[in-house]
Design a protein around this motif. Structure first.
Motif, mmCIF file in Angstrom:
data_model
loop_
_atom_site.group_PDB
_atom_site.id
_atom_site.type_symbol
_atom_site.label_atom_id
_atom_site.label_comp_id
_atom_site.label_asym_id
_atom_site.label_seq_id
_atom_site.Cartn_x
_atom_site.Cartn_y
_atom_site.Cartn_z
ATOM 1 N N ILE A 1 7.497 -5.008 -6.698
ATOM 2 C CA ILE A 1 7.183 -3.357 -6.930
ATOM 3 C C ILE A 1 7.623 -2.970 -8.385
ATOM 4 O O ILE A 1 6.887 -2.222 -8.855
ATOM 5 C CB ILE A 1 8.133 -2.587 -5.836
ATOM 6 N N PHE A 2 8.756 -3.430 -8.820
ATOM 7 C CA PHE A 2 9.292 -2.754 -10.186
ATOM 8 C C PHE A 2 8.380 -3.137 -11.103
ATOM 9 O O PHE A 2 8.139 -2.636 -12.169
ATOM 10 C CB PHE A 2 10.651 -3.300 -10.402
ATOM 11 N N GLY B 1 -0.004 -8.431 -3.570
ATOM 12 C CA GLY B 1 0.783 -7.027 -3.621
ATOM 13 C C GLY B 1 0.232 -5.943 -4.768
ATOM 14 O O GLY B 1 0.439 -4.884 -4.632
ATOM 15 N N LEU B 2 0.058 -6.658 -5.698
ATOM 16 C CA LEU B 2 -0.692 -5.794 -7.082
ATOM 17 C C LEU B 2 -1.837 -5.037 -6.485
ATOM 18 O O LEU B 2 -1.856 -3.749 -6.871
ATOM 19 C CB LEU B 2 -0.827 -6.522 -8.197
ATOM 20 N N LEU B 3 -2.612 -5.716 -5.776
ATOM 21 C CA LEU B 3 -3.872 -4.984 -5.550
ATOM 22 C C LEU B 3 -3.893 -3.712 -4.505
ATOM 23 O O LEU B 3 -4.336 -2.923 -4.493
ATOM 24 C CB LEU B 3 -4.737 -6.018 -4.829
ATOM 25 N N ALA B 4 -2.774 -4.201 -3.521
ATOM 26 C CA ALA B 4 -2.466 -3.369 -2.338
ATOM 27 C C ALA B 4 -1.944 -2.046 -2.994
ATOM 28 O O ALA B 4 -1.942 -0.875 -2.660
ATOM 29 C CB ALA B 4 -1.715 -4.084 -1.323
ATOM 30 N N PHE B 5 -0.770 -2.411 -3.739
ATOM 31 C CA PHE B 5 -0.149 -1.113 -4.614
ATOM 32 C C PHE B 5 -1.086 -0.296 -5.204
ATOM 33 O O PHE B 5 -0.881 0.865 -5.251
ATOM 34 C CB PHE B 5 0.921 -2.071 -5.526
ATOM 35 N N PHE B 6 -1.929 -0.644 -6.036
ATOM 36 C CA PHE B 6 -2.788 0.114 -6.814
ATOM 37 C C PHE B 6 -4.067 0.804 -5.932
ATOM 38 O O PHE B 6 -4.345 1.949 -6.185
ATOM 39 C CB PHE B 6 -3.582 -0.687 -8.055
ATOM 40 N N PHE B 7 -4.289 0.003 -5.005
ATOM 41 C CA PHE B 7 -5.292 0.895 -4.186
ATOM 42 C C PHE B 7 -4.523 1.677 -3.255
ATOM 43 O O PHE B 7 -5.463 3.161 -3.039
ATOM 44 C CB PHE B 7 -6.050 -0.318 -3.344
ATOM 45 N N GLY B 8 -3.122 1.653 -2.965
ATOM 46 C CA GLY B 8 -2.718 2.657 -2.264
ATOM 47 C C GLY B 8 -2.468 3.929 -3.176
ATOM 48 O O GLY B 8 -2.532 5.017 -2.690
ATOM 49 N N PHE B 9 -2.323 3.502 -4.387
ATOM 50 C CA PHE B 9 -2.113 4.786 -5.547
ATOM 51 C C PHE B 9 -3.633 5.544 -5.401
ATOM 52 O O PHE B 9 -3.655 6.540 -5.661
ATOM 53 C CB PHE B 9 -1.518 4.210 -6.665
ATOM 54 N N LEU B 10 -4.770 4.701 -5.887
ATOM 55 C CA LEU B 10 -5.896 5.278 -5.893
ATOM 56 C C LEU B 10 -6.374 5.986 -4.538
ATOM 57 O O LEU B 10 -6.784 6.873 -4.762
ATOM 58 C CB LEU B 10 -7.021 4.048 -6.075
ATOM 59 N N TYR C 1 0.912 -1.251 0.034
ATOM 60 C CA TYR C 1 0.099 -0.226 0.053
ATOM 61 C C TYR C 1 0.760 1.196 0.033
ATOM 62 O O TYR C 1 0.763 2.376 -0.663
ATOM 63 C CB TYR C 1 -0.787 -0.088 1.216
ATOM 64 N N VAL C 2 1.668 1.309 0.994
ATOM 65 C CA VAL C 2 2.783 2.603 1.001
ATOM 66 C C VAL C 2 3.657 2.700 -0.332
ATOM 67 O O VAL C 2 3.767 3.704 -0.519
ATOM 68 C CB VAL C 2 3.479 2.481 2.283
ATOM 69 N N SER C 3 3.793 1.596 -0.885
ATOM 70 C CA SER C 3 4.745 1.848 -2.141
ATOM 71 C C SER C 3 3.851 2.536 -3.347
ATOM 72 O O SER C 3 4.329 3.167 -4.094
ATOM 73 C CB SER C 3 5.134 0.468 -2.661
ATOM 74 N N GLY C 4 2.715 1.960 -3.486
ATOM 75 C CA GLY C 4 1.687 2.727 -4.335
ATOM 76 C C GLY C 4 1.538 3.923 -3.931
ATOM 77 O O GLY C 4 1.432 4.926 -4.987
ATOM 78 N N MET C 5 1.335 4.502 -2.992
ATOM 79 C CA MET C 5 1.294 5.863 -2.384
ATOM 80 C C MET C 5 2.666 6.622 -2.811
ATOM 81 O O MET C 5 2.473 7.709 -3.093
ATOM 82 C CB MET C 5 1.073 6.067 -0.945
ATOM 83 N N GLY C 6 3.707 5.987 -2.513
ATOM 84 C CA GLY C 6 5.203 6.642 -2.701
ATOM 85 C C GLY C 6 4.927 6.860 -4.551
ATOM 86 O O GLY C 6 5.591 7.912 -4.726
ATOM 87 N N ILE D 1 3.659 -2.687 -15.053
ATOM 88 C CA ILE D 1 2.154 -2.666 -15.505
ATOM 89 C C ILE D 1 1.243 -1.566 -15.036
ATOM 90 O O ILE D 1 0.394 -1.176 -16.045
ATOM 91 C CB ILE D 1 1.544 -3.928 -14.489
ATOM 92 N N GLY D 2 1.823 -0.503 -14.187
ATOM 93 C CA GLY D 2 0.774 0.808 -13.855
ATOM 94 C C GLY D 2 1.093 1.884 -14.637
ATOM 95 O O GLY D 2 0.327 2.738 -14.741
ATOM 96 N N LEU D 3 2.050 1.778 -15.476
ATOM 97 C CA LEU D 3 2.500 3.248 -16.465
ATOM 98 C C LEU D 3 1.263 3.728 -17.010
ATOM 99 O O LEU D 3 0.980 4.760 -17.276
ATOM 100 C CB LEU D 3 3.748 2.827 -17.277
ATOM 101 N N PRO D 4 0.467 2.899 -17.791
ATOM 102 C CA PRO D 4 -0.720 3.330 -18.741
ATOM 103 C C PRO D 4 -1.831 3.854 -17.713
ATOM 104 O O PRO D 4 -2.389 4.936 -17.981
ATOM 105 C CB PRO D 4 -1.234 1.936 -19.418
ATOM 106 N N VAL D 5 -1.803 3.390 -16.483
ATOM 107 C CA VAL D 5 -3.074 3.769 -15.699
ATOM 108 C C VAL D 5 -2.521 5.173 -15.006
ATOM 109 O O VAL D 5 -3.341 6.089 -14.881
ATOM 110 C CB VAL D 5 -2.970 3.038 -14.372
#
Length: 370
Positions: free
Chosen positions: A133-134, A201-210, A65-70, A139-143
């Motif tokens: 994370i990398f 991890g993917l879910l937590a990462f993207f929800f952290g970003f969202l 989550y924190v990584s997505g926020m970062g 994966i997230g670049l287009p988003v």
């Protein structure tokens, strides 16, 4: 425009990594430690492991989550290309270096302790987290691009309305429940180098970003309802511990995991969102310490375990040695040797700026006193 610094998120990263070290040390005193490549103590302890059964369902997801926020903070002053270059330096380079030069070191200690004969064994080890994370960033670049260009404004507006409600926020559990139904992890906390670990991890990462893209909506909700989330987490943990001997139904574990995380976010946002010199130091040390801690932990275990001390005493001593050893390596080796800093994710530019600032201060001081 002045960019707001979120000190509570810095604290979260520091606290989560500190807990990760303690968790790994606790594994040494479990009878199954050797099965996952840890040095095992002859004096095992269920008492040491008991609190870890509470930690293990959220200690890794909260870091994602924190990584997505970062990433959200990084994109406020970078475009996608700049973000990718920065993540290559900060994540991919330390990951590759650790793969060939750091993880083999703690395996040397493991092999020596059990008289297995030394052999070079490069592997991800505990650094699997960085590799994930990398990949998430790629994966997230287009988003990231679409959100920055306003392509998903309707979705963001919907999430803002949804997350104003404490139960609306809990609805994200639907995605995490779908993940465990698909991968059926046993145990739930088996994250390292598994499809379950990658997916959660993917879910937590993207929800952290969202969450960050909803402005203060998410943070106001977790702050206001932190006691509700904490109470829910405690109830679900009690059920998991008493009724199911720590491995309960996966859907309940998912809700418990995110309830712990949302309550922690709420308490940290309310009480830890303020600067301090200690935080400034620890936030820079946390990443390098994460990379090197397994080597120090294995060396501490190799030295202390032959004394056959009571498990709790040995646990406390190894914990002290591990934290002190990591501090010494960071402060007197990694931080002070220029070419090592990038290999451990330390920003050389910041270090150079601080060094130049100190020189200016010294020069001005000498001018005033001369």
């Amino acid at each position: 425009m002045k960019i707001e610094r979120r000190y509570d998120i810095d604290w979260l990263r520091v606290i989560a990594i500190a807990l990760l070290l303690i968790y790994h040390i606790a594994i040494v005193f479990q009878p199954w430690a050797m099965l996952i490549g840890f040095i095992r103590s002859d004096e095992t302890s269920t008492a040491i492991w008991q609190p870890m059964t509470m930690l293990n369902v959220w200690r890794i997801p909260i870091l994602f989550y924190v990584s997505g926020m970062g990433v959200y903070f990084a994109l406020r002053k970078r475009n996608n290309i700049e973000l990718l270059k920065e993540r290559i330096k900060r994540i991919l380079l330390p990951f590759l270096f650790g793969f060939v030069a750091i993880t083999p070191l703690h395996m040397f200690v493991f092999q020596d302790y059990y008289n297995l004969g030394l052999s070079y064994y490069p592997h991800m080890g505990h650094l699997w987290f960085l590799g994930n994370i990398f990949i998430y960033v790629l994966i997230g670049l287009p988003v990231f691009y679409g959100i920055k260009k306003g392509k998903f404004s309707t979705i963001i507006s919907f999430l803002e309305r949804l997350f104003k409600n404490p139960f609306g926020l809990l609805s994200v559990n639907v995605f995490f429940i779908a993940e465990v139904v698909l991968f059926q992890p046993k145990p739930f906390a088996l994250y390292a180098q598994t499809w379950h670990g990658f997916a959660i991890g993917l879910l937590a990462f993207f929800f952290g970003f969202l969450f960050m893209n909803t402005g203060k909506v998410f943070w106001n909700t977790v702050k206001q309802w932190k006691w509700f989330y904490l109470g829910l987490a405690i109830i679900l943990y009690t059920i998991r511990l008493v009724v199911f001997a720590t491995e309960g139904p996966l859907f309940l574990t998912v809700i418990e995991s995110n309830s712990w995380i949302f309550s922690i976010f709420g308490f940290c946002y309310q009480y830890l969102n303020k600067p301090s010199n200690i935080l400034s130091y620890l936030s820079k040390a946390a990443y390098p310490v994460y990379i090197i801690h397994m080597v120090v932990l294995y060396l501490a275990a190799k030295f202390i375990l032959p004394f056959h001390l009571p498990a709790l005493l040995a646990f406390l001593i190894i914990t002290l040695i591990t934290f002190m050893g990591c501090y010494v390596l960071y402060e007197f080796v990694i931080r002070r040797i220029t070419f090592l800093r990038p290999l451990f994710g330390v920003n050389n530019k910041i270090s150079m700026q601080k060094s130049n600032t100190k020189k200016v201060v010294v020069n001005k001081t000498s001018q005033l006193t001369s």
